[in-house]
Design a protein around this motif. Structure first.
Motif, PDB file in Angstrom:
ATOM      1  N   ALA A  76     -27.772-105.398 -24.990  1.00 23.87           N
ATOM      2  CA  ALA A  76     -26.830-104.263 -24.413  1.00 23.87           C
ATOM      3  C   ALA A  76     -26.357-103.467 -25.535  1.00 23.87           C
ATOM      4  N   SER A  77     -25.987-103.711 -26.682  1.00 19.92           N
ATOM      5  CA  SER A  77     -25.551-102.947 -27.630  1.00 19.92           C
ATOM      6  C   SER A  77     -26.730-102.092 -28.028  1.00 19.92           C
ATOM      7  N   ARG A  78     -28.072-102.599 -28.319  1.00 20.54           N
ATOM      8  CA  ARG A  78     -28.989-101.668 -28.909  1.00 20.54           C
ATOM      9  C   ARG A  78     -29.323-100.559 -27.801  1.00 20.54           C
ATOM     10  N   ALA A  79     -29.147-101.081 -26.388  1.00 17.93           N
ATOM     11  CA  ALA A  79     -29.379 -99.754 -25.400  1.00 17.93           C
ATOM     12  C   ALA A  79     -28.250 -98.805 -25.584  1.00 17.93           C
ATOM     13  N   ALA A  80     -26.974 -99.370 -25.679  1.00 22.06           N
ATOM     14  CA  ALA A  80     -25.867 -98.349 -25.846  1.00 22.06           C
ATOM     15  C   ALA A  80     -26.195 -97.144 -27.064  1.00 22.06           C
ATOM     16  N   LEU A  81     -26.839 -97.804 -28.128  1.00 24.73           N
ATOM     17  CA  LEU A  81     -26.929 -96.972 -29.302  1.00 24.73           C
ATOM     18  C   LEU A  81     -28.341 -96.499 -29.359  1.00 24.73           C
ATOM     19  N   GLU A  82     -29.204 -96.344 -28.426  1.00 24.42           N
ATOM     20  CA  GLU A  82     -30.367 -95.498 -28.402  1.00 24.42           C
ATOM     21  C   GLU A  82     -30.151 -94.122 -28.307  1.00 24.42           C
ATOM     22  N   THR A  83     -28.841 -93.732 -27.806  1.00 21.11           N
ATOM     23  CA  THR A  83     -28.290 -92.198 -27.964  1.00 21.11           C
ATOM     24  C   THR A  83     -26.890 -92.371 -28.734  1.00 21.11           C
ATOM     25  N   PRO A  84     -27.168 -92.598 -30.058  1.00 24.49           N
ATOM     26  CA  PRO A  84     -25.845 -92.954 -30.887  1.00 24.49           C
ATOM     27  C   PRO A  84     -24.877 -91.731 -30.987  1.00 24.49           C
ATOM     28  N   GLU A  85     -25.143 -90.677 -30.956  1.00 25.91           N
ATOM     29  CA  GLU A  85     -24.271 -89.736 -31.023  1.00 25.91           C
ATOM     30  C   GLU A  85     -23.488 -89.425 -29.910  1.00 25.91           C
ATOM     31  N   PHE A 103      -6.085-105.038 -37.842  1.00 27.54           N
ATOM     32  CA  PHE A 103      -6.112-103.455 -37.717  1.00 27.54           C
ATOM     33  C   PHE A 103      -5.697-103.018 -36.511  1.00 27.54           C
ATOM     34  N   GLU A 104      -6.088-103.772 -35.460  1.00 31.96           N
ATOM     35  CA  GLU A 104      -5.470-103.371 -34.154  1.00 31.96           C
ATOM     36  C   GLU A 104      -4.030-103.463 -33.979  1.00 31.96           C
ATOM     37  N   LYS A 105      -3.361-104.459 -34.603  1.00 34.73           N
ATOM     38  CA  LYS A 105      -1.936-104.582 -34.672  1.00 34.73           C
ATOM     39  C   LYS A 105      -1.392-103.633 -35.405  1.00 34.73           C
ATOM     40  N   GLN A 106      -1.734-103.297 -36.809  1.00 36.42           N
ATOM     41  CA  GLN A 106      -0.972-102.451 -37.750  1.00 36.42           C
ATOM     42  C   GLN A 106      -1.384-100.973 -37.236  1.00 36.42           C
ATOM     43  N   GLU A 107      -2.398-100.767 -36.607  1.00 44.02           N
ATOM     44  CA  GLU A 107      -2.734 -99.197 -36.394  1.00 44.02           C
ATOM     45  C   GLU A 107      -2.396 -99.037 -34.866  1.00 44.02           C
ATOM     46  N   ASN A 108      -2.149 -99.974 -33.991  1.00 47.71           N
ATOM     47  CA  ASN A 108      -2.166-100.015 -32.469  1.00 47.71           C
ATOM     48  C   ASN A 108      -3.335 -99.057 -32.255  1.00 47.71           C
ATOM     49  N   ALA A 109      -4.493 -99.402 -32.648  1.00 42.84           N
ATOM     50  CA  ALA A 109      -5.716 -98.690 -32.229  1.00 42.84           C
ATOM     51  C   ALA A 109      -6.902 -99.713 -31.532  1.00 42.84           C
ATOM     52  N   ALA A 110      -7.798 -98.769 -30.818  1.00 46.59           N
ATOM     53  CA  ALA A 110      -8.816 -99.571 -30.027  1.00 46.59           C
ATOM     54  C   ALA A 110      -9.631-100.158 -30.889  1.00 46.59           C
ATOM     55  N   ILE A 111     -10.280-101.234 -30.512  1.00 44.37           N
ATOM     56  CA  ILE A 111     -11.465-101.909 -31.186  1.00 44.37           C
ATOM     57  C   ILE A 111     -12.639-101.736 -30.422  1.00 44.37           C
ATOM     58  N   HIS A 112     -13.732-101.331 -30.839  1.00 46.72           N
ATOM     59  CA  HIS A 112     -15.210-101.231 -30.253  1.00 46.72           C
ATOM     60  C   HIS A 112     -16.175-101.965 -31.044  1.00 46.72           C
ATOM     61  N   ARG A 113     -16.986-102.778 -30.257  1.00 48.84           N
ATOM     62  CA  ARG A 113     -17.710-103.854 -31.107  1.00 48.84           C
ATOM     63  C   ARG A 113     -19.259-103.397 -30.500  1.00 48.84           C
ATOM     64  N   PHE A 114     -19.947-103.359 -31.603  1.00 45.49           N
ATOM     65  CA  PHE A 114     -21.408-103.333 -31.130  1.00 45.49           C
ATOM     66  C   PHE A 114     -22.308-104.235 -31.881  1.00 45.49           C
ATOM     67  N   ASP A 115     -23.007-105.345 -31.304  1.00 48.95           N
ATOM     68  CA  ASP A 115     -23.666-106.400 -32.065  1.00 48.95           C
ATOM     69  C   ASP A 115     -25.104-105.991 -31.743  1.00 48.95           C
ATOM     70  N   LEU A 116     -26.004-105.642 -32.634  1.00 49.04           N
ATOM     71  CA  LEU A 116     -27.120-104.969 -32.389  1.00 49.04           C
ATOM     72  C   LEU A 116     -28.383-106.429 -32.177  1.00 49.04           C
TER      73      LEU A 116
END
Length: 301
Positions: free
Chosen positions: A65-74, A48-61
């Motif tokens: 650290a990922s759970r903390a980042a998504l405590e305010t998901p909006e 997807f990154e190569k085809q769309e030239n798009a950024a990839i954002h990953r959250f592993d719950l």
């Protein structure tokens, strides 16, 4: 020195996930733990990154650290663009409600690839929160079309879980499956908020292995474990909802008749069947072919 497990390409699944990402704002990968959902998502993200030239954002719950980042998901998710991968979403099922307004944005500035170890009620929750916005891709273990032509015997003995199938020996594969069952019963099930003693559920699961591919008989199984038929049905639904079992409804042209007939119950993975029923009879081989066909027929729903 421990060998790095080799990767096996899964082009059929990869192409389907990429197609769904193009068609819907949210794509959900569902399946049992350790079936390769995270690896599949990583492969898809690279393409997807190569085809769309798009950024990839990953959250592993699974990670704090990922759970903390998504405590305010909006606040965290709204400004992201490109592909957003959220792994183990069953840890925070409330995120589905957050994804709904994000999926409704007119500019379609982000696509969401959501991974979840299937759990009772999770698919229902996704359907209610993301109706018309999400497409589903069940991710089973390895199947024959993903492996070499001579892999049938190994797949039958070891099952399709990647770490089991790719183990260095049959003994290592067996030990991995034993550990998987213990972790599933002692950690994964309680994390879903299900309060059933692990020894009780393992005993039921073991009893069910001897009924693999047979018509469901709640009363007989209930007597075997000293429980009520209602409890036996509850245990079956736990294992079915977590993708350990496949419950096949009977086929009748008369829908009313179908509702009162008992289904058949199949183990989804032959490797786990061999652990819980070490000497399966010859009929088990043909019955496991059902899962091979079923995994291909239900890749989209």
């Amino acid at each position: 020195m421990q060998q790095q497990p080799r990767l096996i390409a899964r082009p059929r699944l990869m192409n389907q996930v990429l197609q769904f990402l193009d068609e819907a704002p949210v794509t959900v990968l569902l399946g049992a733990r350790q079936t390769g959902k995270t690896t599949l998502a990583q492969m898809v993200a690279e393409i997807f990154e190569k085809q769309e030239n798009a950024a990839i954002h990953r959250f592993d719950l699974e990670r704090a650290a990922s759970r903390a980042a998504l405590e305010t998901p909006e606040i965290t998710l709204e400004p992201l663009r490109g592909l957003v991968v959220i792994d183990e979403i069953q840890r925070i099922p409330q995120l589905f409600e957050t994804l709904r307004p994000l999926a409704d944005r007119s500019d379609v500035s982000a696509r969401f690839l959501v991974l979840g170890s299937a759990s009772p009620g999770m698919v229902r929750g996704v359907s209610e929160s993301l109706a018309g916005r999400a497409l589903f891709v069940p991710v089973p273990g390895f199947s024959f079309d993903e492996l070499d032509a001579d892999a049938q015997n190994s797949l039958w003995v070891r099952g399709g879980f990647p770490r089991s199938y790719l183990s260095s020996s049959d003994g290592a594969s067996c030990r991995w499956r034993e550990a998987f069952i213990a972790t599933f019963l002692e950690r994964d099930i309680p994390q879903l908020g299900i309060r059933v003693p692990s020894e009780t559920l393992r005993r039921f699961w073991t009893m069910l292995a001897h009924y693999h591919g047979q018509v469901w008989n709640a009363s007989e199984l209930a007597r075997s474990i000293g429980a009520s038929p209602k409890t036996a049905l509850y245990y079956r639904d736990i294992l079915s909802g977590s993708y350990m079992l496949r419950v096949l409804p009977p086929w009748f042209e008369n829908l009313k008749k179908r509702q009162i007939k008992s289904p058949k119950v199949y183990f989804r993975d032959s490797g786990l069947l061999h652990i819980l029923c070490p000497w399966p009879d010859g009929h088990h081989t043909s019955r496991c072919c059902h899962e091979e066909m079923g995994s291909r027929l239900t890749l989209s729903f």
